[in-house]
Design an enzyme around this catalytic site. Structure first.
Site, PDB file in Angstrom:
ATOM      1  N   ILE A 172      -4.381   1.968  -3.376  1.00 26.05           N
ATOM      2  CA  ILE A 172      -3.581   0.744  -3.551  1.00 26.05           C
ATOM      3  C   ILE A 172      -2.827   0.391  -2.268  1.00 26.05           C
ATOM      4  O   ILE A 172      -2.797  -0.768  -1.849  1.00 26.05           O
ATOM      5  CB  ILE A 172      -2.550   0.903  -4.709  1.00 26.05           C
ATOM      6  N   CYS A 200      10.150  -1.067   0.067  1.00 24.65           N
ATOM      7  CA  CYS A 200       9.707   0.171   0.712  1.00 24.65           C
ATOM      8  C   CYS A 200       8.527  -0.085   1.643  1.00 24.65           C
ATOM      9  O   CYS A 200       7.626  -0.861   1.316  1.00 24.65           O
ATOM     10  CB  CYS A 200       9.274   1.183  -0.357  1.00 24.65           C
ATOM     11  N   ARG A 255      17.850   3.682  -5.400  1.00 26.00           N
ATOM     12  CA  ARG A 255      17.332   2.361  -5.769  1.00 26.00           C
ATOM     13  C   ARG A 255      16.581   2.406  -7.090  1.00 26.00           C
ATOM     14  O   ARG A 255      16.508   1.399  -7.786  1.00 26.00           O
ATOM     15  CB  ARG A 255      16.381   1.849  -4.684  1.00 26.00           C
ATOM     16  N   LYS A 273      12.915   0.300 -13.906  1.00 26.80           N
ATOM     17  CA  LYS A 273      13.287  -0.469 -12.709  1.00 26.80           C
ATOM     18  C   LYS A 273      12.354  -1.667 -12.520  1.00 26.80           C
ATOM     19  O   LYS A 273      12.802  -2.792 -12.312  1.00 26.80           O
ATOM     20  CB  LYS A 273      13.234   0.424 -11.466  1.00 26.80           C
ATOM     21  N   ASN A 274      11.051  -1.399 -12.590  1.00 23.97           N
ATOM     22  CA  ASN A 274      10.126  -2.482 -12.249  1.00 23.97           C
ATOM     23  C   ASN A 274      10.033  -3.560 -13.326  1.00 23.97           C
ATOM     24  O   ASN A 274       9.453  -4.613 -13.086  1.00 23.97           O
ATOM     25  CB  ASN A 274       8.744  -1.918 -11.874  1.00 23.97           C
ATOM     26  N   ASP A 293       2.573   5.247  -7.767  1.00 22.79           N
ATOM     27  CA  ASP A 293       3.943   5.786  -7.649  1.00 22.79           C
ATOM     28  C   ASP A 293       3.988   7.275  -8.030  1.00 22.79           C
ATOM     29  O   ASP A 293       4.796   8.027  -7.492  1.00 22.79           O
ATOM     30  CB  ASP A 293       4.901   5.007  -8.557  1.00 22.79           C
ATOM     31  N   ARG A 317       1.766  -4.925   2.424  1.00 23.43           N
ATOM     32  CA  ARG A 317       2.351  -5.620   1.279  1.00 23.43           C
ATOM     33  C   ARG A 317       2.475  -7.141   1.483  1.00 23.43           C
ATOM     34  O   ARG A 317       3.577  -7.711   1.385  1.00 23.43           O
ATOM     35  CB  ARG A 317       3.701  -5.004   0.901  1.00 23.43           C
ATOM     36  N   ILE A 375       2.022 -11.258   0.542  1.00 23.73           N
ATOM     37  CA  ILE A 375       2.223 -11.967  -0.737  1.00 23.73           C
ATOM     38  C   ILE A 375       1.272 -13.167  -0.821  1.00 23.73           C
ATOM     39  O   ILE A 375       1.562 -14.158  -1.479  1.00 23.73           O
ATOM     40  CB  ILE A 375       3.697 -12.399  -0.936  1.00 23.73           C
ATOM     41  N   ASP A 376       0.130 -13.050  -0.129  1.00 22.97           N
ATOM     42  CA  ASP A 376      -0.826 -14.168  -0.102  1.00 22.97           C
ATOM     43  C   ASP A 376      -1.314 -14.571  -1.497  1.00 22.97           C
ATOM     44  O   ASP A 376      -1.519 -15.751  -1.779  1.00 22.97           O
ATOM     45  CB  ASP A 376      -2.019 -13.818   0.804  1.00 22.97           C
TER      46      ASP A 376
HETATM   47  C1  EPZ Z   1       4.689  -3.150  -7.822  1.00 23.31           C
HETATM   48  O1  EPZ Z   1       4.636  -3.558  -6.452  1.00 23.31           O
HETATM   49  C2  EPZ Z   1       5.808  -2.169  -7.915  1.00 23.31           C
HETATM   50  N1  EPZ Z   1       7.042  -2.809  -7.465  1.00 23.31           N
HETATM   51  C3  EPZ Z   1       5.504  -0.923  -7.065  1.00 23.31           C
HETATM   52  O2  EPZ Z   1       6.522   0.017  -7.291  1.00 23.31           O
HETATM   53  C4  EPZ Z   1       4.174  -0.323  -7.501  1.00 23.31           C
HETATM   54  O3  EPZ Z   1       3.832   0.724  -6.627  1.00 23.31           O
HETATM   55  C5  EPZ Z   1       3.080  -1.391  -7.460  1.00 23.31           C
HETATM   56  O4  EPZ Z   1       3.480  -2.544  -8.252  1.00 23.31           O
HETATM   57  C6  EPZ Z   1       1.733  -0.906  -7.990  1.00 23.31           C
HETATM   58  O5  EPZ Z   1       1.862  -0.495  -9.302  1.00 23.31           O
HETATM   59  C7  EPZ Z   1       7.697  -3.622  -8.275  1.00 23.31           C
HETATM   60  O6  EPZ Z   1       7.342  -3.829  -9.427  1.00 23.31           O
HETATM   61  C8  EPZ Z   1       8.941  -4.246  -7.743  1.00 23.31           C
HETATM   62  P1  EPZ Z   1       1.051  -5.130  -6.142  1.00 23.31           P
HETATM   63  P2  EPZ Z   1       3.872  -4.875  -6.017  1.00 23.31           P
HETATM   64  O7  EPZ Z   1       1.301  -6.572  -5.906  1.00 23.31           O
HETATM   65  O8  EPZ Z   1       4.016  -5.889  -7.097  1.00 23.31           O
HETATM   66  C9  EPZ Z   1      -1.756  -5.868  -2.288  1.00 23.31           C
HETATM   67  C10 EPZ Z   1       8.132   1.605  -6.673  1.00 23.31           C
HETATM   68  O9  EPZ Z   1       8.194   2.638  -5.976  1.00 23.31           O
HETATM   69  N2  EPZ Z   1      -1.372  -7.291  -2.388  1.00 23.31           N
HETATM   70  O10 EPZ Z   1       0.339  -4.734  -7.390  1.00 23.31           O
HETATM   71  O11 EPZ Z   1       4.302  -5.215  -4.665  1.00 23.31           O
HETATM   72  C11 EPZ Z   1      -0.574  -5.026  -1.832  1.00 23.31           C
HETATM   73  O12 EPZ Z   1      -0.403  -5.073  -0.437  1.00 23.31           O
HETATM   74  C12 EPZ Z   1       7.371   0.404  -6.193  1.00 23.31           C
HETATM   75  O13 EPZ Z   1       8.727   1.484  -7.764  1.00 23.31           O
HETATM   76  C13 EPZ Z   1      -1.947  -8.210  -1.547  1.00 23.31           C
HETATM   77  O14 EPZ Z   1      -2.786  -7.890  -0.703  1.00 23.31           O
HETATM   78  O15 EPZ Z   1       2.389  -4.317  -6.026  1.00 23.31           O
HETATM   79  C14 EPZ Z   1      -0.951  -3.664  -2.327  1.00 23.31           C
HETATM   80  O16 EPZ Z   1      -1.824  -3.058  -1.432  1.00 23.31           O
HETATM   81  C15 EPZ Z   1       6.730   0.612  -4.870  1.00 23.31           C
HETATM   82  N3  EPZ Z   1      -1.538  -9.517  -1.623  1.00 23.31           N
HETATM   83  C16 EPZ Z   1      -1.677  -3.991  -3.641  1.00 23.31           C
HETATM   84  O17 EPZ Z   1      -2.066  -5.361  -3.551  1.00 23.31           O
HETATM   85  C17 EPZ Z   1      -0.619  -9.932  -2.528  1.00 23.31           C
HETATM   86  O18 EPZ Z   1      -0.299 -11.136  -2.565  1.00 23.31           O
HETATM   87  C18 EPZ Z   1      -0.849  -3.777  -4.908  1.00 23.31           C
HETATM   88  O19 EPZ Z   1       0.301  -4.592  -4.863  1.00 23.31           O
HETATM   89  C19 EPZ Z   1      -0.048  -8.986  -3.402  1.00 23.31           C
HETATM   90  C20 EPZ Z   1      -0.440  -7.653  -3.322  1.00 23.31           C
END
Ligand code: EPZ
Length: 415
Positions: free
Chosen positions: A326, A116, A396, A22-23, A304, A121, A123-124
């Site tokens: 995380i 979710c 999903r 999926k990811n 996950d 989460r 996106i900064d």
């Molecule tokens: C991806 O999410 C996956 N989603 C998630 O899978 C997975 O849990 C996660 O990576 C960690 O492996 C997708 O690929 C679509 P991150 P993502 O950016 O990219 C913080 C599932 O169940 N952060 O690595 O959103 C954030 O808040 C899903 O399949 C910032 O602060 O994860 C989090 O605490 C859920 N600012 C941490 O980093 C940012 O700009 C990790 O987020 C970006 C992230």
């Protein structure tokens, strides 16, 4: 809204074949619009998140043809227009259109993503990286406008090794002028899969899978064939099911190195596992040892998988713990497990699970995708009937989950 009903207590055996990740696919589909010709993708899982991305692509006038696990994406007649709230809110990965459209047109207008609710989460880091490449960013209500006359390669250091930010910045940098270096990049296998896809089109990306990714901008991306990697989270889900109620359950079409942190933790719990080149055979042990888990970025223990192994920890003789580093809100599943009889204490980012406990089926709620999958595991273990409400979350991320589990002997239905 769908409900999944499970009658627990059955021993499961046979084979489950893991689908495409999926990811990966949720990043590959937006990445495809960067191509100047059409692309062909194989091993595409049929998931509602994929359907949501097809809707966005078709809205942008991108041709999508699919048959079974094959998808052709043709962006040659696409129009760059604002991606509205009702489309982008359906999933987190809609944010990959930011990097892809910025990289292709130097302009993107999109509503903030959904996904979710497992933490704030933000996106900064994505936005900071776009700015470093030369983009300006403005917000109008729930919409964000990112634009640049010209994107220029630069050095970007990520404060946190974010999966989403690493992929989004690769997408934005692929056609930028000059060289971009992403330092402290995330190393998850899905990032390597996206980089390989772009390189198959003629991009010049090296270092994906390490913490330093180098991207030499190119002007033109050509047609390619590409395969989605197996889903390591889905593989982990079925392996944990085998550890809970399996008798020689074979989980095949997986890459063992992608799930090493999980298989090693299961061995520590006392679960008998045979790990082959592309499969794992797993059975339920007579007794389980308690274990401690701390979630980390890849190759550490995957966040996950944390919500999934929690359901197995209720069987262990003693207290197991989970430290979630995380996300700040990824324990919602535990409150539902407690309704089934689990003995759990949550203290901030740590949870303690006391065992052994025999779970009892009841009505529970999937609060997010992996929470829902964790409840499927609990339902298979429990005495009696478990009704999982809000099961759309599960659909999903799991292709044909009800069929796959029915085929190995589970009593499960989707209503
Ligand atoms: C991806 O999410 C996956 N989603 C998630 O899978 C997975 O849990 C996660 O990576 C960690 O492996 C997708 O690929 C679509 P991150 P993502 O950016 O990219 C913080 C599932 O169940 N952060 O690595 O959103 C954030 O808040 C899903 O399949 C910032 O602060 O994860 C989090 O605490 C859920 N600012 C941490 O980093 C940012 O700009 C990790 O987020 C970006 C992230």
């Amino acid at each position: 809204m769908h409900t999944i009903n499970i009658t627990g207590g059955k021993t499961l055996s046979g084979e489950i074949v893991v689908s495409g990740a999926k990811n990966s696919i949720v990043a590959l589909m937006p990445a495809a619009v960067l191509c100047d010709e059409d692309v062909n993708i194989y091993n595409v899982p049929r998931l509602s998140d994929v359907d949501s991305l097809v809707e966005i692509l078709e809205y942008l006038n991108v041709g999508v043809e699919s048959k079974e696990d094959y998808m052709k994406i043709n962006p040659t007649s696409m129009t760059n227009k604002m991606v509205p709230n009702e489309l982008s809110k359906k999933l987190r990965a809609s944010y990959y259109f930011m990097g892809a459209l910025l990289g292709k047109y130097g302009h993107v207008e999109i509503s903030f993503p959904g996904g979710c609710v497992i933490g704030a989460r933000p996106i900064d880091l994505h936005l900071k990286g776009f700015k470093a490449l030369g983009a300006t960013i403005s917000e109008e209500g729930d919409n964000i406008i990112i634009e640049a006359n010209e994107l220029k390669g630069t050095n970007i250091y990520l404060d946190f090794a974010s999966v989403g930010a690493t992929i989004n910045l690769m997408l934005a940098a692929v056609k930028a002028k000059g060289k971009t270096i992403i330092e402290n990049a995330a190393k998850e296998p899905e990032i390597v899969n996206v980089a390989t896809f772009l390189n198959n089109m003629g991009a010049r990306i090296s270092g994906a899978g390490t913490n330093k990714i180098k991207i030499e901008g190119v002007e033109y991306l050509h047609s390619c064939f590409h395969e989605v990697i197996p889903d390591r989270i889905e593989a982990g889900t079925y392996i944990i099911i085998g550890a809970a109620v399996g008798n020689n359950l074979k989980v095949s079409n997986l890459i063992p190195e992608h799930i090493y942190s999980l298989t090693e933790k299961l061995r520590e719990m006392g679960v008998p596992l045979e790990v082959g080149p592309d499969y794992v055979i797993v059975s339920k042990p007579d007794k389980y040892n308690p274990v401690d888990v701390q979630t980390l970025v890849f190759p550490g223990f995957v966040t996950d998988h944390q919500q999934l192994i929690a359901s197995l920890m209720v069987l262990a003789n003693g207290t197991s713990s989970i430290e979630e580093t995380i996300y700040e809100n990824r324990f919602q599943n535990l409150y539902e497990l407690a309704k089934m009889g689990a003995r759990i204490k949550v203290e901030g980012k740590k949870a303690y699970i006391h065992g052994p406990t025999k779970l009892v089926g009841t009505t529970v709620m999937a609060t997010d995708l992996r929470a829902g999958a964790g409840l499927v595991i609990a339902g298979l273990l429990a005495n009696g009937k478990t009704e999982i409400q809000n099961a759309d979350y599960i659909l999903r991320g799991y292709e044909n989950i009800v069929e796959k589990l029915s085929n190995i002997g589970a009593t499960i239905e989707l209503i």
